[in-house]
Design a protein around this motif. Structure first.
Motif: not given
Length: 258
Positions: A164-189
Motif C-alpha cells: 500500500s502507498a498513498p493513493g495507489m497500489t505499489y508493486r515492489v520488484l525483485s530479481i527472479a532468484d534468491g530471497d524476494q526481500q533481499e533481491g528487491a531493487f525497484g517498483g512499479v507505480a
C-alpha cells in the motif's frame, strides 16, 4: 535494496544523456559530490561519475537531435539477442541494436508503454550502490502496471509484491532468484496525470531537503518537494538543468538497515 551482486534482471548500469557535459558534471558534483572522469579520447565525451574512485553512474552526449536529456537504467541479461527479440515480439521497440563495447554487449530499448531502458550482457557494472549519493532504487511509471509486470517478467523473470502507498497500489520488484526481500531493487507505480512513462532512478542521500536545495541552487528544478513516505523515507523528485528527471531518497532507519 539495490546492490552490486549482479544477476539476471539486476540494474547493473546507469547513464545520462546530456546536451552539455561540462554543466552536467558541475551540477552533479555540487549535488552529490561526484567527480566526472573521461572514458578516453575515442568515446565521444562519455565518462564516469565517481565517488572516492568508485564508479556510481555515467554520462555521455546526446547523439540524437530529437532526444531528450534522460537517465537510462541498464538491466543485466544473459542473452542479449533473445532479450531484444522478446521486446519486439511483445510490442516494444529497439532504439539501438546490440553493440559490443569491450567485454560488454548492450542495446537500448523501449517497452510497449513508452518507457525507455537498456540491457547489458556483462559481468561488470556499477561499483557502489545503496550508499549515500549512489543509486538505491529504480521506479517504473506506466499507465498499465499489470501489463508492465507481465512484459518485464517475460524478459527477466522478475517477481512483484504489492504494498500500500498513498493513493495507489505499489508493486515492489525483485530479481527472479534468491530471497524476494533481499533481491528487491525497484517498483512499479501507475502513471499520474501529466507524467510520461519512464524509469526514474532514486539516489540515496543523507538529507533530502538539503539535496533539493542544492538542486535548486545549481539550476535544477524541484518537481515534488521533499515528502515523507510511510515505511520508506523522505523523497523528492527533481530535474537537472537540462531537464533529466531523477529522485532522491533518505531511507528511514529500518529501510536502510535491510
Amino acid at each position: 535494496m539495490l546492490g552490486t551482486d549482479f544477476r539476471t534482471g539486476s540494474p547493473v548500469w546507469l547513464d545520462l544523456g546530456s546536451p552539455d557535459l561540462d554543466r552536467t558534471a558541475a551540477f552533479y558534483g555540487a549535488v552529490f559530490g561526484w567527480q566526472f572522469t573521461s572514458a578516453g579520447p575515442d568515446t565521444g565525451g562519455y565518462g564516469f561519475f565517481q565517488q572516492d574512485g568508485a564508479t556510481v553512474a555515467a554520462a555521455g552526449r546526446l547523439t540524437e537531435e530529437s532526444a531528450d536529456p534522460a537517465w537510462v537504467t541498464y538491466f543485466r541479461t544473459d542473452g542479449i539477442r533473445a532479450t531484444v527479440d522478446a521486446v519486439t515480439s511483445a510490442g516494444g521497440a529497439v532504439r539501438v541494436e546490440p553493440i559490443t563495447m569491450g567485454e560488454a554487449s548492450m542495446a537500448q530499448l523501449t517497452d510497449p508503454q513508452g518507457a525507455e531502458f537498456a540491457v547489458i550482457q556483462s559481468g561488470t557494472g556499477l561499483q557502489r550502490a545503496s550508499q549515500d549519493n549512489t543509486l538505491v532504487w529504480v521506479e517504473l511509471h506506466v499507465p498499465d502496471p499489470e501489463a508492465a509486470l507481465a512484459f518485464y517478467h517475460r524478459l527477466f523473470g522478475w517477481r512483484a509484491a504489492q504494498m500500500s502507498a498513498p493513493g495507489m497500489t505499489y508493486r515492489v520488484l525483485s530479481i527472479a532468484d534468491g530471497d524476494q526481500q533481499e533481491g528487491a531493487f525497484g517498483g512499479v507505480a501507475p502513471l499520474q496525470e501529466g507524467q510520461e512513462a519512464r524509469w526514474v532512478p532514486y539516489f540515496a542521500v543523507p538529507d533530502a531537503d538539503a539535496a533539493a536545495e542544492a538542486v535548486r541552487d545549481n539550476g535544477g528544478t524541484v518537481l515534488m518537494p521533499p515528502s515523507d513516505i510511510p515505511d520508506v523515507g523522505r523523497v523528492a523528485w527533481l530535474t537537472d538543468p537540462a531537464g533529466a528527471v531523477f529522485a532522491v531518497l533518505k531511507p528511514n532507519p529500518r529501510q536502510a538497515a535491510r
